[in-house]
Design a protein around this motif. Structure first.
Motif: not given
Length: 347
Positions: A207-213, A237-238, A255-257
């Motif tokens: 249900d919850r994804v963080l994207t990062t770079g 959210r990024a 619970e976070t991807a």
């Protein structure tokens, strides 16, 4: 009448990208002609205007301009001109407007205003006969062809490459590092297929994804977040890897991807500390990029190696396929996300 299958257009347009990118490299002489006009009178600094996926491409261009050209660069807020009537002095400024459709009224208006205020205006668009191209003094044609899916795929990667070729040409480059980008894109799509399927199976119920770079790949994190939100309706959210450690990491748990763009180079290496930190908090980490195999992650998806400046053109490809696969696995149709249109008109 042939019935359209969910995701049919998005899948086809993702697969078209190697040919689109190779074709753009073949036409780079036209982009170099535009760059030559800018080189004749070097600007004091550069400003970029865009919305949506094009805004992420503009951020990528900001990094390119600052690193490769050594010029200050910024992302403008179109509403300062369209809603508040601001008219700053833009003499000797390069003003680049990025829009796949070239039809958003605010981008047209801010480009017209910038031109009146003395800027050298350049449009980067997939629609060379658009009102935006008419508003700008110069134009770079993305040349990706018609895109039927609402979610931008081939127009996004082609915009990145067009911006790279343009900025490289301004500094006197010939685009040598991009010579084999079509082949590398095909290798990336072929080589990442198994990892993409594993990611879809692993994250279909998340249900919850963080994207990062970091660095050039921060644009990939932003675009990945948008693709997941608009096709699968995920709470995505990024964050820049640096910003993630400055507070948002407190919200990371089991619970976070976390989807991380980690291509070889300074930006990718700077992500190692970030992924170690989120991993210690229990996050399930997916690394995508040419350095993915060397990252502390539960799952890595390989991307063909390239010059770091070009990594965002390639690393977004498996992320697009993940968004496509997750949407289909969750019963959606990424070709027609609810409440969205292909061209969004804002002011």
């Amino acid at each position: 009448m042939t019935r359209q299958h969910p995701g049919e257009h998005m899948a086809a347009e993702i697969s078209e990208q190697p040919a689109v990118l190779a074709g753009l490299v073949e036409r780079r002489a036209g982009i170099a002609d535009v760059a030559e006009k800018i080189s004749q009178k070097p600007p004091r600094f550069a400003l970029l205007a865009a919305r949506g996926s094009s805004d992420h491409a503009a951020l990528y261009a900001k990094y390119l301009i600052e690193v490769l050209l050594g010029l200050p660069a910024g992302l403008v807020s179109p509403s300062t001109a369209t809603l508040y009537g601001a008219r700053p002095d833009l003499r000797d400024v390069l003003f680049v407007t990025v829009s796949q459709s070239g039809g958003s009224p605010d981008l047209i208006e801010v480009t017209e205003a910038a031109r009146r205020q003395g800027a050298l205006t350049v449009s980067v668009t997939n629609t060379p006969d658009s009102p935006l191209r008419a508003a700008a003094e110069l134009g770079v044609d993305i040349g990706a062809g018609v895109e039927k899916a609402v979610a931008a795929t081939k127009t996004y990667s082609a915009t990145l490459l067009a911006l790279y070729l343009f900025i490289d040409a301004v500094r006197g480059g010939k685009g040598e590092d991009a010579e084999r980008i079509g082949e590398l894109a095909q290798r990336t799509l072929d080589g990442s297929a198994e990892g993409v399927q594993r990611a879809v199976d692993r994250y279909r119920f998340v249900d919850r994804v963080l994207t990062t770079g970091r660095g050039y790949s921060y644009a990939t994190a932003l675009e990945g977040s948008l693709k997941l939100a608009e096709t699968s309706y995920l709470a995505a959210r990024a964050y820049s890897g640096a910003d993630l450690l400055h507070g948002p990491v407190a919200a990371v748990d089991g619970e976070t991807a976390v989807l991380a763009a980690t291509s070889a180079g300074r930006g990718g290496e700077a992500m190692r500390e970030v992924l170690e930190a989120v991993g210690e908090r229990g996050a399930d980490v997916l690394a995508v990029g040419s350095a993915a195999a060397d990252m502390p992650a539960a799952l890595g998806i390989p991307v063909a190696p390239s010059a770091e400046e070009l990594a965002p053109v390639l690393e977004v490809l498996p992320i697009q396929r993940i968004a496509l696969g997750l949407s289909l696995a969750r019963g959606g149709d990424p070709d027609s996300p609810r409440g969205l249109l292909k061209v969004t008109k804002t002011r």
